[in-house]
Scaffold this motif. Sequence first.
Motif, PDB file in Angstrom:
ATOM      1  N   GLN A  11      -0.697   4.751   8.031  1.00 40.03           N
ATOM      2  CA  GLN A  11      -1.553   5.181   6.922  1.00 40.03           C
ATOM      3  C   GLN A  11      -1.726   6.691   6.967  1.00 40.03           C
ATOM      4  N   ILE A  49       0.710   8.314  -4.303  1.00 46.00           N
ATOM      5  CA  ILE A  49       0.900   6.873  -4.116  1.00 46.00           C
ATOM      6  C   ILE A  49       2.390   6.543  -4.040  1.00 46.00           C
ATOM      7  N   LEU A  60      -2.592   2.500   1.846  1.00 47.75           N
ATOM      8  CA  LEU A  60      -2.429   3.670   0.974  1.00 47.75           C
ATOM      9  C   LEU A  60      -3.767   4.278   0.585  1.00 47.75           C
ATOM     10  N   SER A  61      -3.770   5.606   0.459  1.00 48.73           N
ATOM     11  CA  SER A  61      -4.892   6.332  -0.135  1.00 48.73           C
ATOM     12  C   SER A  61      -4.448   6.905  -1.473  1.00 48.73           C
ATOM     13  N   ASP A  62      -5.369   7.500  -2.226  1.00 52.49           N
ATOM     14  CA  ASP A  62      -4.990   8.117  -3.505  1.00 52.49           C
ATOM     15  C   ASP A  62      -4.547   9.560  -3.327  1.00 52.49           C
ATOM     16  N   LEU A 121      -6.320   3.878  -7.916  1.00 50.26           N
ATOM     17  CA  LEU A 121      -5.427   3.560  -6.808  1.00 50.26           C
ATOM     18  C   LEU A 121      -5.024   2.090  -6.835  1.00 50.26           C
ATOM     19  N   LYS A 122      -5.979   1.217  -7.008  1.00 49.91           N
ATOM     20  CA  LYS A 122      -5.683  -0.218  -6.996  1.00 49.91           C
ATOM     21  C   LYS A 122      -4.804  -0.622  -8.176  1.00 49.91           C
ATOM     22  N   THR A 125      -0.925   0.377  -7.280  1.00 50.27           N
ATOM     23  CA  THR A 125      -0.174  -0.204  -6.172  1.00 50.27           C
ATOM     24  C   THR A 125      -0.690  -1.605  -5.874  1.00 50.27           C
ATOM     25  N   VAL A 129      -5.353  -0.818   0.418  1.00 51.37           N
ATOM     26  CA  VAL A 129      -5.809   0.532   0.104  1.00 51.37           C
ATOM     27  C   VAL A 129      -7.031   0.912   0.936  1.00 51.37           C
ATOM     28  N   CYS A 174     -11.982  -3.030  -1.324  1.00 48.90           N
ATOM     29  CA  CYS A 174     -11.216  -1.995  -0.627  1.00 48.90           C
ATOM     30  C   CYS A 174     -10.919  -2.533   0.770  1.00 48.90           C
TER      31      CYS A 174
END
Length: 341
Positions: A11, A49, A60-62, A121-122, A125, A129, A174
């Motif tokens: 990550q 992303i 994953l992060s934004d 973000l969600k 992908t 997250v 999250c």
Amino acid sequence: MTHWPKPLATQLVGSYTKPSWLLRKHGESWRADSEVLGDAQDDAARLAIYDQERAGLDLLSDGEGRRLNFARHFAIGWQGVDAVNMVKLTNQRRGVTTEYPRVIGPIALTSPRVLGDLRFLKAATDRPVKMTVVGPLTAARRLVDEYYRDDKALLLACAGAINAELLALQAEGCDLLQLDEPVIYTNPGPLLPYAGEALDRALAGITTAVAVHVCYGYAYRFPNKQADPAYAAALETLASCKQIKWISIEYTQPKHSPELLKHCGDKGVILGVLDLATESIEEPQAIAQRARAALEFVPPARLNLAPDCGMWHLPRPVAMAKLRALVQGAETVRRELNLTD
């Protein structure tokens, strides 16, 4: 299908490289004009992303492309904080003058600062997250208190606003919530005796897995970091907090030894295995060796791999190459342990 948690998952710590068309050097101000800034920030998030997916990260992060300053981004949206008429203070050790928002009334969250970022973000992908939020000590040390005039009261007020943010993110859904808390090591000052209470307040009602990231500061500002016994003491403070499940460690640039991980107790460790002070690309085998050494102290199920800190200030090709090496190193060790999906 990628899942998390899993042994040796990979990550980002939080931030990813920010395009030059979005932000001026070192994040002083936005380069994109106000009428297109929102679109530019969305595009920066999409790039972050996309690169994380291409590299093969598990969580994953934004990329934090909507944040000029990781701590101030939250405080400027709080009731009781004046981020217009700020105060200039000079760090005598570094000789750097910085503007700080003022606390002029009771601190409270008016509306979540990064809930929209999480939703974006969600939507972009299908992988697990994470979302990062400033920690209470770091938030409090980045404010000039003209209202509470009491260290503990200010700290707990910040913790309350952060708790409201975290609860909103949790309700949205999250996989990992992360508090960024470098100040617990770098400069806690008079706040340190109240650190445990503040973290408990910030995490009240949070059932989602929580990580706390502790770093020395961005590598471009601090290129000559050294291992410091005080860092271990900060980790021990976090290890004593029951609601914290993971501790995110800056490890490679300061040249810490694996024995440092003893100070994390039974917490999961997100180990920084990419040195962000250099644009040289790590060899996957070097990353694998760092992971093997860490496994002498932390079992695979409680070890994740990441960069040392945020990748904000690296060129995109360098950041991408480092992430690919990170994933390859993790996959090497998983195969050795027969932990592949």
